[in-house]
Write a protein that holds these residues in place. Sequence first.
Motif, short mmCIF file in Angstrom:
data_model
loop_
_atom_site.label_atom_id
_atom_site.label_comp_id
_atom_site.label_asym_id
_atom_site.label_seq_id
_atom_site.Cartn_x
_atom_site.Cartn_y
_atom_site.Cartn_z
N SER A 117 0.84 -1.19 0.00
CA SER A 117 0.00 0.00 0.00
C SER A 117 0.88 1.24 0.00
O SER A 117 1.85 1.31 0.77
CB SER A 117 -0.92 0.04 1.23
OG SER A 117 -1.61 1.28 1.26
N GLU A 155 -14.14 0.16 6.58
CA GLU A 155 -13.83 -0.41 5.27
C GLU A 155 -15.07 -0.44 4.39
O GLU A 155 -16.15 -0.83 4.81
CB GLU A 155 -13.28 -1.83 5.43
CG GLU A 155 -12.88 -2.46 4.10
CD GLU A 155 -12.28 -3.85 4.24
OE1 GLU A 155 -12.15 -4.54 3.21
OE2 GLU A 155 -11.96 -4.24 5.39
N GLY A 156 -14.87 0.00 3.15
CA GLY A 156 -15.96 -0.01 2.18
C GLY A 156 -16.75 1.29 2.13
O GLY A 156 -17.56 1.48 1.21
N GLY A 214 -9.43 2.04 5.81
CA GLY A 214 -10.08 1.01 5.01
C GLY A 214 -11.12 1.57 4.07
O GLY A 214 -11.67 0.84 3.23
N ILE A 222 -6.00 -1.90 6.40
CA ILE A 222 -5.65 -2.44 5.08
C ILE A 222 -5.30 -3.92 5.28
O ILE A 222 -4.24 -4.25 5.82
CB ILE A 222 -4.45 -1.68 4.47
CG1 ILE A 222 -4.78 -0.19 4.39
CG2 ILE A 222 -4.11 -2.24 3.10
CD1 ILE A 222 -3.58 0.69 4.17
N THR A 223 -6.19 -4.78 4.90
CA THR A 223 -6.01 -6.21 5.13
C THR A 223 -5.66 -6.99 3.87
O THR A 223 -5.25 -8.14 3.95
CB THR A 223 -7.30 -6.81 5.74
OG1 THR A 223 -8.40 -6.53 4.85
CG2 THR A 223 -7.59 -6.17 7.10
N ASP A 224 -5.82 -6.34 2.72
CA ASP A 224 -5.61 -7.03 1.44
C ASP A 224 -5.17 -5.99 0.42
O ASP A 224 -5.81 -4.95 0.27
CB ASP A 224 -6.92 -7.69 1.00
CG ASP A 224 -6.78 -8.50 -0.28
OD1 ASP A 224 -5.73 -8.42 -0.94
OD2 ASP A 224 -7.74 -9.21 -0.63
N GLN A 270 -7.63 -4.70 -1.96
CA GLN A 270 -8.65 -3.84 -1.39
C GLN A 270 -8.74 -2.54 -2.19
O GLN A 270 -7.73 -2.01 -2.67
CB GLN A 270 -8.23 -3.53 0.05
CG GLN A 270 -9.31 -3.10 1.00
CD GLN A 270 -8.75 -3.08 2.43
OE1 GLN A 270 -7.93 -3.93 2.79
NE2 GLN A 270 -9.16 -2.11 3.21
N SER A 314 -6.76 -0.25 -6.68
CA SER A 314 -6.38 -1.08 -5.54
C SER A 314 -5.15 -0.49 -4.86
O SER A 314 -4.42 0.31 -5.44
CB SER A 314 -6.06 -2.51 -6.00
OG SER A 314 -4.84 -2.55 -6.72
N HIS A 315 -4.92 -0.90 -3.61
CA HIS A 315 -3.70 -0.48 -2.91
C HIS A 315 -2.47 -0.97 -3.66
O HIS A 315 -1.49 -0.24 -3.79
CB HIS A 315 -3.70 -1.06 -1.48
CG HIS A 315 -4.61 -0.32 -0.55
ND1 HIS A 315 -4.16 0.60 0.36
CD2 HIS A 315 -5.96 -0.36 -0.40
CE1 HIS A 315 -5.19 1.10 1.04
NE2 HIS A 315 -6.29 0.52 0.60
#
Length: 543
Positions: free
Chosen positions: A20, A68-69, A93, A176-178, A181, A201-202
């Motif tokens: 990221s 997130e989202g 997120g 930030i988990t993915d 994302q 995406s990151h």
Amino acid sequence: MNNIYQQGLDQVYANHTPLSPVNFLQRTAQVFPERTAIIHGNNHISYQTYVENVNRLASALIARGVKEGNTVSVMAANIPAFLEAHFAVPMTGAVLNALNTRLDAPALAFILDHGECDVLFVDTEYSEVMQQALSLSSRNPLVIDIDDLGCGQTIGSVSYELLLAEGNPHYTDTFITDEWQALSLNYTSGTTGNPKGVVYSHRGAYLNAIGNTLIWPLGEHAVYLWTLPMFHCNGWCFPWTITAAGGTHVCLRHVEPQAIVESFINNGVTHFCGAPIVLNMILNAPAELKLNIPKNIKAMTAGAPPPAAVIKGMESLGFDITQSYGLTEVYGPCVVSQWKPEWADKDEDERAALKARQGVKYPTQEHVDVLAPETMKPVPNDAQTIGEIMFRGNTTMKGYLKNPTATEEAFKHGWFHSGDLAVKHPDGYIEIRDRSKDIIISGGENISSVEVEGLLFNHPKILEAAVVAKEDEKWGETPCAFVTLKPGEQATSEEIIAFCRQHIAHFKCPKTIIFSALPKTSTGKVQKFILREKVRNLPAQAS
């Protein structure tokens, strides 16, 4: 069957962290805490203060329920708060949605609704249009006022300063988990129908930010002037690029020649980015203003094919020009006209022509090629056969938000289809000939509007030019040129057509010249659909 390298060598937290660009700031602030990160007027902000503001903003948003989202929209000029949002919002997120400051209220309302805006930051310079947009929108976001001017109309429930005061300057957590994302949401120009929401995406933003540093070395003492809107492809990923390099961001609220030159001088600017219109603006600034421009400032240009005459003119002023190419869907530039040392001995016209080519892929974009859309085969490297530029790799968008049909069409046959028509030179460098919708077919021959425009820019009296197709009873279509003259100049259609006939094949020459200002998008691209509509209302030309 597993091999020995698949046994006991799993991906775990210790050896894998999602890529990221948000992570760049923490490192730079740790190494260079006292270095100037941002210059805004007389205000100099250190990297220590920059990271603390980002931490405050992220933690305050989370405390107010951002997760997130969610979509966090920003309507602002190139100011420090916008730079801070590029790091703070992704930390939560949530997805950063940078709004085009030149859109009208209905277009902005569409974006707020389509992107499902949850939080909206509003620079008070744009309060009026955003208040109108909110009245047309079905969304009811938390609205935060950024009164950077100190005298603006506020429309929100909290100020940016008070929101920062709610936060923790030492906050370091991220959501930030993915790396796949969603990081940001950028809307295309929407020249026909509603704009499409391009999702980054990151991972893609991280790689393209790194790609910028690889093809355009900045050095750790780079001073970067923000002539490029941060809302455009997230400023071509340069909020993250400059921060990763430990450079200084110089904010610029309005892009006009005197402000640019003054910033060059007062802030020791070393680098800036911009569409060819920005270069042309500097090139045609008053002579007394240009006398004071420092030498060897590096400029990256993209957004539209730059005429060789503009590159030549800028380099005669002492600028070092790098031409790059990309689209919103590929994170901004990811193709560059990589300069080769052996070209240095060529004359200035040859050098300008070489720099005007779009070039070769970034090291961080896996595949860029010119393919025949009918066969999906690469065109030959003959500098003549036209195909479509297509991309495939990690710096290609996730897709269009809530538009699976458009996403599927864009990714047909496993490539992103740009819509740009180009040739490949023997050395593999790509050169744009036109947009697929802008190619002119006259008597069965393809005419590149870009080629004709490049010639018109060489005319000493012409400031700007754009070429579109005009209906012709004999040839089907012929070129029609819209021309803006330099201040104080006068010219006739006959004079300009005669100039063209001296330099290119006669069938490529405009048969019609219209003297007019050129309509442009917020990023400086000529809105040819408006010009085509004007031409459509003219009578067909008999030849």
